[in-house]
Design an enzyme around this catalytic site. Sequence first.
Site, PDB file in Angstrom:
ATOM      1  N   LYS A   1      -2.110  -3.941   6.987  1.00  0.00           N
ATOM      2  CA  LYS A   1      -2.765  -2.783   7.599  1.00  0.00           C
ATOM      3  C   LYS A   1      -2.414  -2.667   9.071  1.00  0.00           C
ATOM      4  O   LYS A   1      -2.335  -1.568   9.599  1.00  0.00           O
ATOM      5  CB  LYS A   1      -4.291  -2.848   7.409  1.00  0.00           C
TER       6      LYS A   1
ATOM      7  N   LYS B   1       1.817  -0.390  -6.828  1.00  0.00           N
ATOM      8  CA  LYS B   1       0.554  -0.056  -7.483  1.00  0.00           C
ATOM      9  C   LYS B   1       0.116   1.369  -7.158  1.00  0.00           C
ATOM     10  O   LYS B   1       0.359   1.846  -6.056  1.00  0.00           O
ATOM     11  CB  LYS B   1      -0.497  -1.055  -6.940  1.00  0.00           C
TER      12      LYS B   1
ATOM     13  N   LYS C   1      -5.137   4.823  -4.170  1.00  0.00           N
ATOM     14  CA  LYS C   1      -5.950   6.017  -3.938  1.00  0.00           C
ATOM     15  C   LYS C   1      -5.741   6.586  -2.544  1.00  0.00           C
ATOM     16  O   LYS C   1      -6.126   7.703  -2.277  1.00  0.00           O
ATOM     17  CB  LYS C   1      -7.430   5.717  -4.186  1.00  0.00           C
TER      18      LYS C   1
END
Length: 340
Positions: free
Chosen positions: A119, A201, A204
Amino acid sequence: MSELQKDKKPILLSGIQPSGHLALGNYVGAMRNWVNLQQDYLGIFIVVDMHAITVRQKPADLRNRCLSFAAQYLAAGIDPDENIIFIQSHVPQHAELSWVLNCYTYMGELNRMTQFKDKSQRHGDNINAGLYTYPALMAADILLYQTDLVPVGADQKQHLELTRDIANRFNNTYSPTFKVPEPFIPKAGARIMSLQEPDKKMSKSDTNENNYISLLDPPDVLRRKIKRAVTDSAREITPESLHHSGIGNLLTIFSVLNDMSLEAVANQFEGQQYSVLKGELADSLVAFLEPFQQRYSKIIGEKGYLTDILDQGAGQARYLATKTLSKVYRKIGFVPAGRS
Ligand code: TRP
């Protein structure tokens, strides 16, 4: 649900950050399991808004998404009378315990967290202290409720291990205070991959919305996304297709939606063109999400109903959390606050 009955069931706890859009990957990887486990566990399902602000959020979007995610938990079939559903910031004990746990977490441990490293690369302009100490907040989420089981995907395993280390450290320093939670790894869960980049993956929060299927995508969008999904230069389905990332992912999604084994799906479509699978997959997806979306619209349209559930959940959570937090405060030597 009586307090007593609640106390009897082991506790399963999970949280989803209200960022992006709940995607088919979240449903298959998490929400579906929560629904299946609610018979045997007391589920505590948290919309973790305090985690979400470790990256910048637009206030109005954050507010709407918290309610929308909670409504989607309910639409997925989580029974609010048998589980505790709430918004993290409604239960101040999370912030309070996380401060304490920060003092029992080493910088060396936080430095090893791969999600922090990822991140901080993606949000290089905002590497804030919250992003760094976030695992202590997650540990607080879990340890406040004497949680037995935490369903974890691969990306959260490291945080759960750290939670266990923090719990053991605290218990050993004082006396048993926290239950040491176990990871719950769903048996052979299908992994849903990105539609455009099937080697990663389905996320969202992906910036490209063609990469994920939102649980709230309307039928025309669902059809378009499936039509555009990346496959490969072969045109027909063979048993080998299961091992090719793009087409294999579409077969996987079909198997999940129709509750079939992958082999059965590969057999059913053997020799067919990719476009046939895509057409049938789009139909299955629309049929699968339609009742979910209808339930969602009803719930989100009745704001009073939803806020009542969240208020009730937060009340139950505060009750349980206070028990743990007061033990912690006592053990570390804080003077009990007066009652006046
Ligand atoms: N850190 C998790 C994620 O990014 C979300 C989360 C917060 C969580 N608190 C939790 C998951 C407690 C399980 C249990 O996906």
